[in-house]
Design a protein around this motif. Sequence first.
Motif, PDB file in Angstrom:
ATOM      1  N   SER A 197     -67.379  24.569  25.923  1.00  0.00           N
ATOM      2  CA  SER A 197     -65.961  24.798  26.218  1.00  0.00           C
ATOM      3  C   SER A 197     -65.075  23.778  25.517  1.00  0.00           C
ATOM      4  O   SER A 197     -64.015  24.134  24.990  1.00  0.00           O
ATOM      5  CB  SER A 197     -65.713  24.734  27.727  1.00  0.00           C
ATOM      6  N   TYR A 198     -65.511  22.534  25.512  1.00  0.00           N
ATOM      7  CA  TYR A 198     -64.746  21.474  24.849  1.00  0.00           C
ATOM      8  C   TYR A 198     -64.598  21.772  23.361  1.00  0.00           C
ATOM      9  O   TYR A 198     -63.503  21.703  22.806  1.00  0.00           O
ATOM     10  CB  TYR A 198     -65.439  20.119  25.063  1.00  0.00           C
ATOM     11  N   GLN A 215     -64.995  24.700  21.843  1.00  0.00           N
ATOM     12  CA  GLN A 215     -64.237  25.930  21.646  1.00  0.00           C
ATOM     13  C   GLN A 215     -62.737  25.650  21.723  1.00  0.00           C
ATOM     14  O   GLN A 215     -61.960  26.222  20.967  1.00  0.00           O
ATOM     15  CB  GLN A 215     -64.620  26.980  22.684  1.00  0.00           C
ATOM     16  N   THR A 216     -62.345  24.765  22.607  1.00  0.00           N
ATOM     17  CA  THR A 216     -60.939  24.421  22.774  1.00  0.00           C
ATOM     18  C   THR A 216     -60.422  23.572  21.619  1.00  0.00           C
ATOM     19  O   THR A 216     -59.349  23.823  21.084  1.00  0.00           O
ATOM     20  CB  THR A 216     -60.728  23.660  24.103  1.00  0.00           C
ATOM     21  N   HIS A 217     -61.206  22.556  21.241  1.00  0.00           N
ATOM     22  CA  HIS A 217     -60.754  21.603  20.223  1.00  0.00           C
ATOM     23  C   HIS A 217     -61.110  22.013  18.793  1.00  0.00           C
ATOM     24  O   HIS A 217     -60.593  21.451  17.844  1.00  0.00           O
ATOM     25  CB  HIS A 217     -61.326  20.211  20.522  1.00  0.00           C
TER      26      HIS A 217
END
Length: 85
Positions: free
Chosen positions: A20-21, A23-25
């Motif tokens: 998730s980290y 994918q976000t960044h």
Amino acid sequence: MTLSYLRSYLQTHKRADLRSYLQTHKRAALFDMALHFDSDPDTLRPMLAKWISKGKVIKLPAGTACSKSCRQCDPATIELYEWQG
């Protein structure tokens, strides 16, 4: 609940959080991820290797800048990963 089950459970959830980290960044330095997850970089590398083996993450070549505008760090000292998913 056994200790091995607990370790497996935590590892799975950390991998999901790491996914998730990224994918976000989209692109992140290992050092930044370690700070975010309050973890040692050596703990994150095997999780990143799992995503690399699945073709979801790539480790960028040494010397790659983390962004186009910031030049505060020596790119040779940064270990960068990028989400490809």
